[in-house]
Design an enzyme around this catalytic site. Structure first.
Site, mmCIF file in Angstrom:
data_model
loop_
_atom_site.group_PDB
_atom_site.id
_atom_site.type_symbol
_atom_site.label_atom_id
_atom_site.label_comp_id
_atom_site.label_asym_id
_atom_site.label_seq_id
_atom_site.Cartn_x
_atom_site.Cartn_y
_atom_site.Cartn_z
ATOM 1 N N CYS A 67 8.347 -7.961 -8.213
ATOM 2 C CA CYS A 67 9.324 -7.040 -7.648
ATOM 3 C C CYS A 67 9.973 -7.777 -6.468
ATOM 4 O O CYS A 67 9.982 -9.008 -6.447
ATOM 5 C CB CYS A 67 8.677 -5.720 -7.230
ATOM 6 S SG CYS A 67 7.520 -5.850 -5.848
ATOM 7 N N ARG A 68 10.472 -7.071 -5.489
ATOM 8 C CA ARG A 68 11.133 -7.749 -4.369
ATOM 9 C C ARG A 68 10.131 -8.466 -3.473
ATOM 10 O O ARG A 68 10.298 -9.633 -3.152
ATOM 11 C CB ARG A 68 11.965 -6.776 -3.540
ATOM 12 C CG ARG A 68 12.760 -7.470 -2.433
ATOM 13 C CD ARG A 68 13.721 -6.553 -1.731
ATOM 14 N NE ARG A 68 13.076 -5.459 -1.066
ATOM 15 C CZ ARG A 68 12.547 -5.519 0.158
ATOM 16 N NH1 ARG A 68 12.579 -6.630 0.843
ATOM 17 N NH2 ARG A 68 11.978 -4.462 0.695
#
Length: 115
Positions: A67-68
């Site tokens: 994810c980020r």
């Protein structure tokens, strides 16, 4: 070759972006706008909230979840582990990937970035 995975305090397997194999299966669980801004060229995009409904799209074998920054991917990897998948959290997420200068693409052809 030794296993590049480590385990966090809860026993969840994690891997640094620098230790991912070139042919690693990467599942990106970020939202559509984040994906469009910049993503790993070979990654499969399945937003975190859609993973339970899209399990048939997951390839067999080890799944490296990104994810980020690592929070959503950690939760997704935990859920997948509980449901019988070999899921590994990518430590530091796309922020670490970008900082390492690894390849990214954007959907609109502009310079990719991590949103």
């Amino acid at each position: 070759m030794s296993d590049p995975r480590t385990f966090d305090v809860d026993g969840l397997p994690t891997v640094a972006v620098s230790d991912l194999a070139p042919d690693a299966v990467i599942i990106d669980v970020r939202e559509d706008d984040e994906w469009a801004a910049g993503h790993i060229p070979s990654a499969v995009h399945i937003p975190m909230g859609q993973v339970p409904q899209r399990l048939e799209e997951l390839p067999e074998g080890e799944l490296n979840i990104v994810c980020r920054s690592g929070g959503r991917s950690r939760r997704t990897a935990e859920w997948l582990q509980r449901n019988g998948y070999d899921a590994v959290n990518v430590d530091g997420g796309m922020a670490a990937w970008s900082e390492a200068g690894l390849a990214m693409v954007a959907d609109d052809g502009h310079e990719p970035f991590v949103r």
